[in-house]
Design an enzyme around this catalytic site. Structure first.
Site: not given
Length: 217
Positions: A114, A118
């Site tokens: 990502c 996250s």
């Protein structure tokens, strides 16, 4: 030569995943209070986080992978609609509403990241490991995935294998269906589950090969 690929998502797709600072502050305050009152020990908090990061969540994903390895029909459903397929095994929940499973093959190795925060499929992989959140991982896995996998994770992939990097977001969370290790075709689902690691479902590792000690990868 191969072409390593990054599968992008729109920048604003990450926005909804940004934690609410008020909620974060409340959680931190509650944790501090519980520690101060002696209701919780810091070791307990660390153990719970470790449990969900490495055991409880990834165990769910491993069950789905093992079922896919042994049941072709389930594998098709998992690749077509991971949310519905996982629900067949009683797996689902927050951060798992919109998932996509990408399959490793002889020609392609997939890895997830990502790039802006996250985003991570909690129901199947547990809590994201700390390194998944680090800017160094998020930047370098995009720029030079082959070198990062080799140098930081000990995963030295053949030069002829393409690496595809999938950028998770609040709108879609990717995870990897690793290849079944050779020589495991006659193993039961329960036996196969023990070979499937969290990192193999992120793409930074491979399943444990028969004869390797547990935790070898």
């Amino acid at each position: 030569m191969t072409t390593d690929q990054v599968i992008p998502v729109p920048p604003d797709a990450h926005a909804a995943a940004t934690p609410d600072p008020v909620v974060v502050a409340r959680v931190k305050a509650l944790e501090s209070l519980l520690l101060e009152k002696g209701i919780l020990a810091s070791e307990t908090v660390d153990r719970i986080a470790d449990l969900y990061e490495k055991e409880v969540g990834p165990r769910n994903g491993a069950r789905a992978v093992a079922r896919a390895w042994t049941a072709p029909g389930f594998k098709q459903r998992l690749l077509a609609d991971p949310v519905a397929a996982c629900a067949e095994l009683g797996i689902g929940g927050m951060q798992g509403e919109d998932m996509v499973v990408v399959e490793n093959s002889d020609d392609v190795h997939n890895v997830i990241v990502c790039t802006l925060c996250s985003c991570y499929p909690w129901p199947v992989l547990g809590l994201p490991p700390n390194w998944y959140k680090y800017p160094a991982y998020r930047a370098r896995i995009v720029k030079d995935p082959r070198a990062l996998l080799r140098e930081e994770f000990g995963l030295d992939l053949p030069a002829e294998k393409t690496i595809r990097v999938w950028d998770s977001s609040a709108e879609v969370r990717y995870w990897v269906l690793p290849q079944q290790p050779a020589g495991t075709e006659g193993m039961s689902e329960d036996e196969l589950v023990e070979l499937i690691t969290r990192d193999s479902m992120i793409g930074t590792g491979l399943p444990v090969a028969p004869g390797e000690p547990a935790g070898a990868r």
